[in-house]
Motif scaffolding. Sequence first.
Motif, PDB file in Angstrom:
ATOM      1  N   GLU A  51       0.842  -1.210   0.000  1.00 12.63           N
ATOM      2  CA  GLU A  51       0.000   0.000   0.000  1.00 12.63           C
ATOM      3  C   GLU A  51       0.869   1.249   0.000  1.00 12.63           C
ATOM      4  N   ARG A  52       1.901   1.251   0.803  1.00 14.78           N
ATOM      5  CA  ARG A  52       2.795   2.409   0.860  1.00 14.78           C
ATOM      6  C   ARG A  52       3.485   2.649  -0.478  1.00 14.78           C
ATOM      7  N   PHE A  53       3.854   1.575  -1.160  1.00 11.19           N
ATOM      8  CA  PHE A  53       4.500   1.691  -2.467  1.00 11.19           C
ATOM      9  C   PHE A  53       3.571   2.365  -3.465  1.00 11.19           C
ATOM     10  N   VAL A  54       2.322   1.923  -3.518  1.00 11.45           N
ATOM     11  CA  VAL A  54       1.346   2.507  -4.444  1.00 11.45           C
ATOM     12  C   VAL A  54       1.076   3.959  -4.081  1.00 11.45           C
ATOM     13  N   VAL A  55       0.974   4.263  -2.790  1.00 16.36           N
ATOM     14  CA  VAL A  55       0.716   5.640  -2.348  1.00 16.36           C
ATOM     15  C   VAL A  55       1.880   6.558  -2.732  1.00 16.36           C
ATOM     16  N   VAL A  56       3.111   6.096  -2.567  1.00 21.23           N
ATOM     17  CA  VAL A  56       4.269   6.942  -2.880  1.00 21.23           C
ATOM     18  C   VAL A  56       4.346   7.215  -4.380  1.00 21.23           C
ATOM     19  N   ILE A  57       4.050   6.219  -5.207  1.00 18.16           N
ATOM     20  CA  ILE A  57       4.043   6.434  -6.656  1.00 18.16           C
ATOM     21  C   ILE A  57       2.960   7.465  -7.010  1.00 18.16           C
ATOM     22  N   GLY A  58       1.773   7.333  -6.421  1.00 16.23           N
ATOM     23  CA  GLY A  58       0.701   8.298  -6.663  1.00 16.23           C
ATOM     24  C   GLY A  58       1.041   9.690  -6.159  1.00 16.23           C
ATOM     25  N   LEU A  59       1.696   9.765  -5.010  1.00 17.94           N
ATOM     26  CA  LEU A  59       2.109  11.064  -4.479  1.00 17.94           C
ATOM     27  C   LEU A  59       3.116  11.748  -5.396  1.00 17.94           C
ATOM     28  N   GLY A  60       4.015  10.982  -5.964  1.00 21.11           N
ATOM     29  CA  GLY A  60       4.987  11.562  -6.901  1.00 21.11           C
ATOM     30  C   GLY A  60       4.304  12.148  -8.119  1.00 21.11           C
ATOM     31  N   GLY A  61       3.363  11.406  -8.686  1.00 24.29           N
ATOM     32  CA  GLY A  61       2.614  11.912  -9.843  1.00 24.29           C
ATOM     33  C   GLY A  61       1.763  13.110  -9.494  1.00 24.29           C
ATOM     34  N   ALA A  62       1.112  13.052  -8.326  1.00 17.26           N
ATOM     35  CA  ALA A  62       0.269  14.174  -7.909  1.00 17.26           C
ATOM     36  C   ALA A  62       1.102  15.423  -7.649  1.00 17.26           C
ATOM     37  N   GLY A  63       2.237  15.250  -7.010  1.00 14.41           N
ATOM     38  CA  GLY A  63       3.102  16.401  -6.738  1.00 14.41           C
ATOM     39  C   GLY A  63       3.655  17.021  -8.002  1.00 14.41           C
ATOM     40  N   LEU A  64       4.111  16.195  -8.912  1.00 10.80           N
ATOM     41  CA  LEU A  64       4.647  16.720 -10.162  1.00 10.80           C
ATOM     42  C   LEU A  64       3.549  17.379 -10.997  1.00 10.80           C
ATOM     43  N   GLY A  65       2.377  16.751 -11.056  1.00 16.90           N
ATOM     44  CA  GLY A  65       1.255  17.354 -11.778  1.00 16.90           C
ATOM     45  C   GLY A  65       0.815  18.669 -11.152  1.00 16.90           C
ATOM     46  N   PHE A  66       0.815  18.707  -9.814  1.00 11.34           N
ATOM     47  CA  PHE A  66       0.464  19.940  -9.108  1.00 11.34           C
ATOM     48  C   PHE A  66       1.455  21.056  -9.445  1.00 11.34           C
ATOM     49  N   TYR A  67       2.726  20.751  -9.395  1.00 13.22           N
ATOM     50  CA  TYR A  67       3.734  21.776  -9.668  1.00 13.22           C
ATOM     51  C   TYR A  67       3.726  22.217 -11.124  1.00 13.22           C
ATOM     52  N   LEU A  68       3.482  21.308 -12.046  1.00 16.28           N
ATOM     53  CA  LEU A  68       3.366  21.703 -13.451  1.00 16.28           C
ATOM     54  C   LEU A  68       2.139  22.586 -13.662  1.00 16.28           C
ATOM     55  N   GLY A  69       1.042  22.258 -13.008  1.00 15.36           N
ATOM     56  CA  GLY A  69      -0.153  23.102 -13.095  1.00 15.36           C
ATOM     57  C   GLY A  69       0.076  24.478 -12.499  1.00 15.36           C
ATOM     58  N   MET A  70       0.796  24.516 -11.389  1.00 15.46           N
ATOM     59  CA  MET A  70       1.104  25.817 -10.780  1.00 15.46           C
ATOM     60  C   MET A  70       2.027  26.631 -11.661  1.00 15.46           C
ATOM     61  N   ALA A  71       2.947  26.002 -12.337  1.00 16.41           N
ATOM     62  CA  ALA A  71       3.867  26.723 -13.218  1.00 16.41           C
ATOM     63  C   ALA A  71       3.151  27.292 -14.440  1.00 16.41           C
TER      64      ALA A  71
END
Length: 98
Positions: free
Chosen positions: A72-92
């Motif tokens: 579960e932690r592995f799947v959550v960390v992969i999702g967090l990475g995508g969400a964080g990168l998508g968030f930062y690209l959207g903010m940029a």
Amino acid sequence: MAQAVHGPLSFLNTDGRPHPRENALAVVTLVLGAVALAFGFVPALNMVASWVGLAGIVTGGWGQMVSATTAERFVVVIGLGGAGLGFYLGMANGGLFG
């Protein structure tokens, strides 16, 4: 003797016990991260990427705190990475409101 846990997300239950809430948080985080990352590369969808990424970060943070297994932690960390990168690209590209 431990019984096998069957279901669509049984691969996340590596301890042999069902964790429906934790599995749902992990999968939702992964989906939100994938959507935010995909939309983050399209400048016209900056608001969607920002909001979905923010939701993925919040969901992933909660999922990380309540996760019960390493899978579960592995799947959550992969999702967090995508969400964080998508968030930062959207903010940029314009941010949450622009």
